[in-house]
Motif scaffolding. Structure first.
Motif, PDB file in Angstrom:
ATOM      1  N   VAL A  16      -3.831   6.625  -8.437  1.00 11.69           N
ATOM      2  CA  VAL A  16      -3.930   5.527  -7.478  1.00 11.69           C
ATOM      3  C   VAL A  16      -4.663   4.372  -8.144  1.00 11.69           C
ATOM      4  N   TYR A  62       2.850  12.775   1.232  1.00  9.50           N
ATOM      5  CA  TYR A  62       2.890  11.316   1.006  1.00  9.50           C
ATOM      6  C   TYR A  62       2.963  10.546   2.319  1.00  9.50           C
ATOM      7  N   PHE A  76      -0.557   8.641   2.147  1.00 12.88           N
ATOM      8  CA  PHE A  76      -0.258   7.266   1.733  1.00 12.88           C
ATOM      9  C   PHE A  76       0.490   6.458   2.788  1.00 12.88           C
ATOM     10  N   THR A 132      -8.801   7.371  -0.020  1.00 12.15           N
ATOM     11  CA  THR A 132      -7.596   8.100  -0.412  1.00 12.15           C
ATOM     12  C   THR A 132      -7.958   9.454  -0.998  1.00 12.15           C
ATOM     13  N   TRP A 151       3.512   6.802   3.968  1.00 12.19           N
ATOM     14  CA  TRP A 151       4.906   6.495   3.635  1.00 12.19           C
ATOM     15  C   TRP A 151       5.791   6.487   4.870  1.00 12.19           C
ATOM     16  N   THR A 164      -3.617   1.426  -3.421  1.00 13.72           N
ATOM     17  CA  THR A 164      -4.463   1.734  -2.272  1.00 13.72           C
ATOM     18  C   THR A 164      -5.499   0.628  -2.112  1.00 13.72           C
ATOM     19  N   LEU A 180      -0.050   4.757  -7.434  1.00 15.69           N
ATOM     20  CA  LEU A 180       0.262   4.179  -6.129  1.00 15.69           C
ATOM     21  C   LEU A 180      -0.869   3.256  -5.701  1.00 15.69           C
ATOM     22  N   ASN A 215       0.827  -1.203   0.000  1.00 17.34           N
ATOM     23  CA  ASN A 215       0.000   0.000   0.000  1.00 17.34           C
ATOM     24  C   ASN A 215       0.864   1.257   0.000  1.00 17.34           C
ATOM     25  N   GLY A 216       0.481   2.210  -0.851  1.00 20.82           N
ATOM     26  CA  GLY A 216       1.190   3.479  -0.931  1.00 20.82           C
ATOM     27  C   GLY A 216       2.359   3.487  -1.888  1.00 20.82           C
ATOM     28  N   ASP A 246      -0.945  16.209  -5.972  1.00 21.40           N
ATOM     29  CA  ASP A 246      -0.443  16.236  -4.597  1.00 21.40           C
ATOM     30  C   ASP A 246      -0.318  17.683  -4.110  1.00 21.40           C
TER      31      ASP A 246
END
Length: 265
Positions: A123, A158, A162, A86, A164, A80, A78, A8-9, A115
């Motif tokens: 995503v 991020y 996400f 998200t 991170w 998800t 990315l 994920n992410g 972003d």
């Protein structure tokens, strides 16, 4: 190599928005040895899946009429588990929802966001299609990198949206760089590009493709109508160069060098 494990992410898919998909197929097929399969027009809009050695590595889609003013470009997606959640997180942390989550029949859900530093990022919430099936090899994606004009804001975005787990690779005025994960396990990077991105060029994600011989790949790209934006250079992470394809989409290539550097990035 085993099918990549898409956490994920982390980056899990890439595709090219092209003004001329047939020209793109000839170009990338010539450089990377890709083969192509076109999806059902009614179900998938004629979306083209590119494969290397029988394993899916990327997609190509026809640019729509209302996108004519936009440059041809590669996008990073990315992973998800919940595209709708998200999207809400993106909006809550200073991003923008460019394309709300949409269902891709049987395959999964996709969305496109901006972003907090203005870079477009996709995503993918998987069902049948899990993501690219080959990575860190010639002809496949080997690294994903955000070139951002607002480094600190991007890193926090991020992390917050996400999840991170980041590692600071360098924090000097000349080179500020953060990775998703650390060392050999890193899956993507964020670079402070405020010093070199021209005015009018937004923050953006870049895809590196693996090649066996960077100089030979560049010669083939030029033969097929591509251009060299940044000539090949030996780095601790490979012999890297920046190119455009035959319709102007920017991408990067990376040739693994004898140990002393890493195979990716």
């Amino acid at each position: 190599m085993p099918t990549p494990d898409h956490s994920n992410g982390a980056p899990c898919w890439i595709d090219l928005m092209s003004s001329d998909p047939e020209k793109a197929k000839s170009f990338y097929g010539g450089i990377f040895g890709w083969t192509f399969q076109t999806g059902d027009q009614e179900k998938y809009g004629g979306y083209i899946t590119a494969s290397k050695n029988g394993k899916a590595v990327a997609g190509i889609m026809q640019k729509m009429e209302d996108q004519a003013a936009m440059p041809d470009m590669w996008s990073t997606y990315l992973r998800t588990d919940d595209a709708a959640a998200t999207a809400a997180a993106v909006a809550a942390h200073g991003g923008q929802v460019y394309m709300a989550p949409m269902d891709v029949p049987e395959q999964g859900h996709m969305a496109i966001f901006g972003d907090a530093s203005g870079a477009a990022v996709g995503v993918w919430q998987p069902r049948e299609m899990k993501g690219y099936e080959l990575a860190a090899e010639p002809g496949a994606p080997v690294w994903h990198e955000l070139h951002t004009k607002d480094y600190e804001k991007a890193v926090k975005f991020y992390q917050d949206v996400f999840g991170w787990d980041t590692e600071v690779l360098s924090d000097t005025p000349e080179f500020r760089y953060t990775t998703l994960g650390a060392g050999d396990a890193a899956k993507a990077g964020i670079m402070d590009a405020s010093g070199f991105l021209p005015e009018g060029v937004p923050s953006n994600w870049q895809v590196y493709f693996g090649v066996e011989d960077a100089d030979a790949a560049i010669a083939k790209a030029v033969e097929l109508g591509g251009t060299v934006i940044r000539p090949p250079e030996d780095t601790p992470y490979g012999r890297n160069a920046t190119l455009t394809d035959s319709t102007g989409a920017v991408f990067m290539i990376s040739q693994a060098l004898p140990r002393g550097g890493e195979e990716t990035q």
